[in-house]
Design an enzyme around this catalytic site. Structure first.
Site, PDB file in Angstrom:
ATOM      1  N   GLY A  12      22.173 -22.019  27.447  1.00  0.00           N
ATOM      2  CA  GLY A  12      21.038 -21.919  28.372  1.00  0.00           C
ATOM      3  C   GLY A  12      21.385 -21.486  29.779  1.00  0.00           C
ATOM      4  N   SER A  13      22.462 -20.711  29.936  1.00  0.00           N
ATOM      5  CA  SER A  13      22.821 -20.318  31.310  1.00  0.00           C
ATOM      6  C   SER A  13      21.827 -19.312  31.885  1.00  0.00           C
ATOM      7  CB  SER A  13      24.256 -19.774  31.370  1.00  0.00           C
ATOM      8  OG  SER A  13      24.344 -18.518  30.751  1.00  0.00           O
ATOM      9  N   MET A  91      18.598 -17.489  19.265  1.00  0.00           N
ATOM     10  CA  MET A  91      19.340 -16.824  18.196  1.00  0.00           C
ATOM     11  C   MET A  91      18.581 -16.826  16.877  1.00  0.00           C
ATOM     12  SD  MET A  91      21.852 -15.848  19.926  1.00  0.00           S
ATOM     13  CE  MET A  91      23.121 -15.308  18.804  1.00  0.00           C
ATOM     14  N   ARG A  92      17.403 -16.229  16.896  1.00  0.00           N
ATOM     15  CA  ARG A  92      16.607 -16.124  15.676  1.00  0.00           C
ATOM     16  C   ARG A  92      16.066 -14.713  15.547  1.00  0.00           C
ATOM     17  NH1 ARG A  92      16.249 -19.479  11.657  1.00  0.00           N
ATOM     18  NH2 ARG A  92      14.143 -18.724  11.295  1.00  0.00           N
ATOM     19  N   HIS A 110      19.843  -8.789  26.131  1.00  0.00           N
ATOM     20  CA  HIS A 110      20.856  -8.532  25.116  1.00  0.00           C
ATOM     21  C   HIS A 110      22.156  -8.139  25.833  1.00  0.00           C
ATOM     22  CE1 HIS A 110      22.498  -7.502  21.248  1.00  0.00           C
ATOM     23  NE2 HIS A 110      22.970  -6.392  21.782  1.00  0.00           N
ATOM     24  N   THR A 142      10.238  -5.598  20.532  1.00  0.00           N
ATOM     25  CA  THR A 142       9.456  -4.942  19.478  1.00  0.00           C
ATOM     26  C   THR A 142       9.986  -5.464  18.141  1.00  0.00           C
ATOM     27  OG1 THR A 142      10.988  -3.099  19.377  1.00  0.00           O
ATOM     28  CG2 THR A 142       9.112  -2.842  20.866  1.00  0.00           C
ATOM     29  N   GLU A 175      23.963 -10.716  33.828  1.00  0.00           N
ATOM     30  CA  GLU A 175      22.731 -11.175  33.146  1.00  0.00           C
ATOM     31  C   GLU A 175      21.947 -12.114  34.058  1.00  0.00           C
ATOM     32  OE1 GLU A 175      23.104 -12.694  29.141  1.00  0.00           O
ATOM     33  OE2 GLU A 175      24.889 -11.506  28.761  1.00  0.00           O
TER      34      GLU A 175
HETATM   35  C1  GRF Z   1      23.621 -14.252  26.457  1.00  0.00           C
HETATM   36  O1  GRF Z   1      24.777 -13.475  26.465  1.00  0.00           O
HETATM   37  C2  GRF Z   1      22.430 -13.418  26.092  1.00  0.00           C
HETATM   38  O2  GRF Z   1      22.532 -12.102  26.519  1.00  0.00           O
HETATM   39  C3  GRF Z   1      22.460 -13.457  24.580  1.00  0.00           C
HETATM   40  O3  GRF Z   1      22.908 -14.751  24.263  1.00  0.00           O
HETATM   41  C4  GRF Z   1      23.644 -15.291  25.337  1.00  0.00           C
HETATM   42  C5  GRF Z   1      22.962 -16.560  25.732  1.00  0.00           C
HETATM   43  O4  GRF Z   1      23.637 -17.258  26.736  1.00  0.00           O
HETATM   44  N1  GRF Z   1      21.184 -13.099  24.035  1.00  0.00           N
HETATM   45  P1  GRF Z   1      22.937 -18.474  27.484  1.00  0.00           P
HETATM   46  O5  GRF Z   1      22.456 -19.437  26.414  1.00  0.00           O
HETATM   47  O6  GRF Z   1      21.790 -17.923  28.285  1.00  0.00           O
HETATM   48  O7  GRF Z   1      24.003 -19.074  28.330  1.00  0.00           O
END
Ligand code: GRF
Length: 216
Positions: A12-13, A91-92, A110, A142, A175
């Protein structure tokens, strides 16, 4: 006031970066009304609760198939009447029905410069390919996996001797910069779609951020 629901599965960062941005007044007045996880043990749930945000868990293992899970998830999300749903390490793989239901108000981040490296293990694959520039992409979702109109990308260099961990950390730092920015633009009503491309109104040099190392 725009209402935001964040979906997570783990650390959840990115969600935390969003909370930080909110606290600094950098989320355009967006309100994070709930954080939902498909994993009961997601670390990010504790972080969200500590920040005073409502949390919920829908364990996907409790559902017989993808359709029933996505239907229950949509119901849980819609109870919060969100203007925007933010996937932050969720992650789904989502069903087409779910994605269509949130069309135009569902964002994902992503960890690659899409359309390169959709799917998993993006950093190792970038290293294996020997690319010199890597990064991350915020996009509208999408039905096709890791695909959709690009809101913003951040580029970082791939350095000699990089490991997967080092590269992943370099991308993750970006990110945390671009995702809150994209959400702020959404909240401020700056994003529109023109022929499948995202237009950002009223922001100079909107769509790309270069890590400082690439600017020298
Ligand atoms: C991140 O690298 C994001 O791009 C990908 O999964 C990771 C999640 O990291 N979809 P976090 O849980 O937000 O720390």
């Amino acid at each position: 006031m725009k209402r935001i629901v964040i979906l997570i599965s783990g650390r959840g960062s990115n969600m935390e970066a969003m909370i930080r941005a909110r606290d600094q007044g950098a989320l355009g007045g967006g309100q994070i009304v709930a954080v939902l996880s498909n994993r009961p043990d997601a670390k990010g749930l504790e972080t969200a609760a500590a920040a005073g945000i409502a949390t919920g868990v829908l364990d996907h293992k409790a559902y017989p198939d993808r359709e029933s899970f996505d239907a229950a998830l949509a119901q849980a999300i819609d109870a919060w009447q969100p203007d925007l749903v933010v996937l932050a390490g969720f992650m789904r793989i989502l069903t087409e029905g779910f994605v269509r239901h949130y069309e135009g108000r569902l964002l994902n981040i992503h960890p690659s410069l899409l359309p390169s490296f959709p799917g998993l293990h993006t950093h190792q694959r970038a290293l294996d390919e020997g690319v010199r520039i890597h990064g991350c992409t915020v996009h509208f979702v999408t039905p096709a996996l890791d695909h959709g109109p690009v809101v913003i990308q951040a580029a970082v260099p791939v350095l000699d001797g990089d490991t997967e961990d080092a590269l992943s950390a370099r991308v993750l730092a970006q990110e945390h910069v671009v995702y809150p920015r994209a959400v702020r633009w959404f909240v401020e009503g700056r994003l529109s779609l023109e022929s499948g491309r995202v237009k950002v109104t009223g922001v100079q040099e909107a769509g790309i951020l270069r890590a400082p190392e690439l600017c020298t």
